[in-house]
Scaffold this motif. Structure first.
Motif, short mmCIF file in Angstrom:
data_model
loop_
_atom_site.label_atom_id
_atom_site.label_comp_id
_atom_site.label_asym_id
_atom_site.label_seq_id
_atom_site.Cartn_x
_atom_site.Cartn_y
_atom_site.Cartn_z
N PRO A 48 0.82 -1.22 0.00
CA PRO A 48 0.00 0.00 0.00
C PRO A 48 0.85 1.27 0.00
CG PRO A 48 -0.56 -1.46 1.85
CD PRO A 48 0.65 -2.03 1.19
N GLN A 49 0.27 2.33 -0.51
CA GLN A 49 0.83 3.68 -0.47
C GLN A 49 2.03 3.91 -1.40
OE1 GLN A 49 -0.92 6.00 1.20
NE2 GLN A 49 -2.28 4.34 1.75
N LEU A 50 2.37 2.94 -2.24
CA LEU A 50 3.44 3.17 -3.20
C LEU A 50 2.84 3.82 -4.45
CD1 LEU A 50 5.64 -0.06 -2.96
CD2 LEU A 50 6.11 2.21 -2.03
N PRO A 51 3.67 4.47 -5.27
CA PRO A 51 3.14 5.10 -6.49
C PRO A 51 2.44 4.07 -7.39
CG PRO A 51 5.42 5.76 -6.08
CD PRO A 51 5.11 4.69 -5.10
N ASN A 52 1.54 4.55 -8.23
CA ASN A 52 0.74 3.67 -9.10
C ASN A 52 1.58 2.81 -10.04
OD1 ASN A 52 -1.58 4.65 -7.98
ND2 ASN A 52 -1.94 6.16 -9.59
N PHE A 53 2.77 3.28 -10.42
CA PHE A 53 3.58 2.51 -11.34
C PHE A 53 4.30 1.33 -10.68
CE2 PHE A 53 6.28 6.00 -9.90
CZ PHE A 53 7.43 5.33 -9.49
N GLU A 66 12.08 7.35 -2.19
CA GLU A 66 11.36 6.76 -1.06
C GLU A 66 11.31 5.25 -1.19
OE1 GLU A 66 10.37 9.28 -2.91
OE2 GLU A 66 9.71 10.91 -1.65
N ILE A 67 11.14 4.77 -2.42
CA ILE A 67 11.12 3.32 -2.65
C ILE A 67 12.49 2.72 -2.35
CG2 ILE A 67 10.88 1.54 -4.44
CD1 ILE A 67 8.72 3.54 -5.63
N GLN A 68 13.54 3.42 -2.76
CA GLN A 68 14.89 2.96 -2.46
C GLN A 68 15.09 2.86 -0.95
OE1 GLN A 68 18.03 5.65 -3.59
NE2 GLN A 68 19.62 4.12 -3.28
#
Length: 159
Positions: free
Chosen positions: A36-41, A145-147
């Motif tokens: 959840p809450q990650l970008p759509n891509f 943020e993903i990193q």
């Protein structure tokens, strides 16, 4: 004559290529775990060779929409300067060695949103857009943020 090896894949009806130096493996998308809450891509995470890797939906990056998984859908697992990722593509087609002379630079690639298109492989009956995964990953909003999330997950897994 200088050559470069590329993996060619298809998204919608277009062909794209990535230099094999970035490719770790090509996998069938087995179990993608949504986060959840990650970008759509970002479709979620997959485990590849014991390591958690984010799945980037190339269809969403290029066209802004999702596409359903099907029999030909593949994950191209890549290493970039920032992190490893799995690129979800419509179909991984072939491995090809192309002459660097066949790679043409096109002025449209200066457009900031598509700066990761680094050229077009111009073959007799095909035009294949070359993608630089490092530039692509850097162009995606929220990738830092993903990193950070991936690094945190690795620490949890290691302990």
């Amino acid at each position: 004559m200088d050559t470069v090896k590329v993996v060619i894949f298809k998204e919608k009806h277009e062909e794209y290529a990535i230099d094999v130096d970035h490719v770790i493996s090509i996998e069938k998308p087995e179990k993608i775990t949504p986060v959840p809450q990650l970008p759509n891509f970002i479709k979620g995470l997959v485990k590849v060779r014991g390591e958690l890797v984010p799945v980037v939906d190339l269809h969403h990056v290029l066209y802004g929409t999702d596409e359903a998984l099907h029999e030909m859908t593949r994950l191209i697992v890549l290493k970039t300067g920032i992190l490893k990722l799995a690129l979800l593509v419509g179909e991984a087609k072939e491995l090809m060695e192309v002459s660097t002379d066949s790679i043409k630079q096109v002025g449209l690639f200066a457009y900031q949103k598509t700066s990761y298109f680094t050229g077009v492989i111009n073959l007799d009956n095909r035009l294949i857009t070359l993608i630089d995964p490092n530039r692509m990953i850097n162009s995606l909003d929220g990738i830092r943020e993903i990193q950070a999330y991936m690094e945190e997950q690795a620490k949890i897994t290691d302990s």
